[in-house]
Design a protein around this motif. Structure first.
Motif, short mmCIF file in Angstrom:
data_model
loop_
_atom_site.label_atom_id
_atom_site.label_comp_id
_atom_site.label_asym_id
_atom_site.label_seq_id
_atom_site.Cartn_x
_atom_site.Cartn_y
_atom_site.Cartn_z
N GLY A 11 0.98 -1.40 0.22
CA GLY A 11 0.02 0.02 -0.33
C GLY A 11 0.47 1.05 -0.53
O GLY A 11 0.35 2.41 -0.93
N PHE A 12 1.84 1.54 1.35
CA PHE A 12 2.78 2.12 0.89
C PHE A 12 3.71 2.64 -0.53
O PHE A 12 3.46 3.42 -1.09
N VAL A 13 4.22 1.85 -1.43
CA VAL A 13 4.59 1.39 -2.79
C VAL A 13 3.45 1.96 -3.19
O VAL A 13 3.54 3.06 -4.19
N ALA A 14 2.30 1.57 -3.52
CA ALA A 14 1.17 1.97 -4.24
C ALA A 14 0.97 3.63 -3.94
O ALA A 14 0.85 4.37 -5.15
N ALA A 15 0.86 3.98 -3.22
CA ALA A 15 0.31 5.59 -2.69
C ALA A 15 1.50 6.48 -3.34
O ALA A 15 1.20 7.24 -3.92
N GLY A 16 2.47 5.72 -2.62
CA GLY A 16 3.76 6.51 -2.86
C GLY A 16 3.77 6.81 -4.76
O GLY A 16 4.29 7.83 -5.15
N GLY A 17 3.72 5.71 -5.24
CA GLY A 17 4.24 5.78 -6.62
C GLY A 17 3.27 6.80 -7.40
O GLY A 17 3.15 7.86 -7.91
N ALA A 107 16.86 11.71 -5.63
CA ALA A 107 16.42 11.97 -4.34
C ALA A 107 14.76 11.36 -4.02
O ALA A 107 15.07 11.64 -3.13
N THR A 108 14.36 10.94 -4.86
CA THR A 108 12.75 9.97 -4.31
C THR A 108 12.95 9.39 -3.60
O THR A 108 12.26 8.59 -3.08
N GLY A 109 13.75 8.03 -4.57
CA GLY A 109 14.78 7.16 -3.65
C GLY A 109 14.28 7.59 -2.81
O GLY A 109 14.30 6.31 -1.34
N LEU A 110 15.54 8.25 -1.73
CA LEU A 110 16.10 8.29 -0.96
C LEU A 110 14.80 8.47 0.10
O LEU A 110 14.69 8.23 1.16
N VAL A 111 14.46 9.71 -0.38
CA VAL A 111 13.42 10.60 0.67
C VAL A 111 12.07 9.31 1.37
O VAL A 111 11.99 9.45 2.05
N ALA A 112 11.47 8.49 -0.10
CA ALA A 112 10.86 7.01 -0.01
C ALA A 112 11.01 6.40 1.25
O ALA A 112 10.64 5.64 2.24
#
Length: 129
Positions: A11-17, A107-112
């Motif tokens: 869910g985190f990955v889907a919402a964040g994506g 940057a997105t990967g690190l912040v995620a």
């Protein structure tokens, strides 16, 4: 293995994506319109954060506490994530001279990764039943 963790992570990955896609679309539109890339990513990340709150509660952290508590924690975590995104993007794009798209992806990967830990432990700390 606990089945809550995989569902929560998915869910985190889907919402964040979805929120990240929205962030990037806003950023790309602003860069195309002539806005400086660092300002464009700052604006895009705010747009993505607004969408992300509802998606995270609905898809990843269904048993989170009341909005009055989680919303303020989320806003605080977004401010920290926004600063981290801005710092990493500036570092990669302006200091290391990486292209805009690659700078934003890294940057997105690190912040995620940071966000998942913060959301799970501080923001949406789920109520046990």
């Amino acid at each position: 293995m606990n089945t809550v963790f995989p569902r929560q992570l998915q869910g985190f990955v889907a919402a964040g994506g979805l929120a990240t896609l929205f962030h990037w679309l806003v950023m790309a539109a602003l860069v195309s319109a002539g806005l400086e890339p660092t300002l464009a990513t700052a604006s895009g990340s705010v747009s993505g954060a607004v969408l992300n709150y509802g998606l995270q509660r609905r898809l990843a952290f269904r048993n989170a506490g009341p909005h009055i508590i989680t919303l303020w924690r989320y806003i605080g975590s977004c401010f920290v994530a926004w600063l981290c995104n801005l710092f990493f993007f500036f570092l990669f794009n302006n200091v290391l001279a990486l292209p805009v798209s690659l700078s934003q992806i890294v940057a997105t990967g690190l912040v995620a990764a940071l966000n998942y830990i913060v959301y799970q432990r501080l923001v949406f700390h789920e109520q046990t039943r």
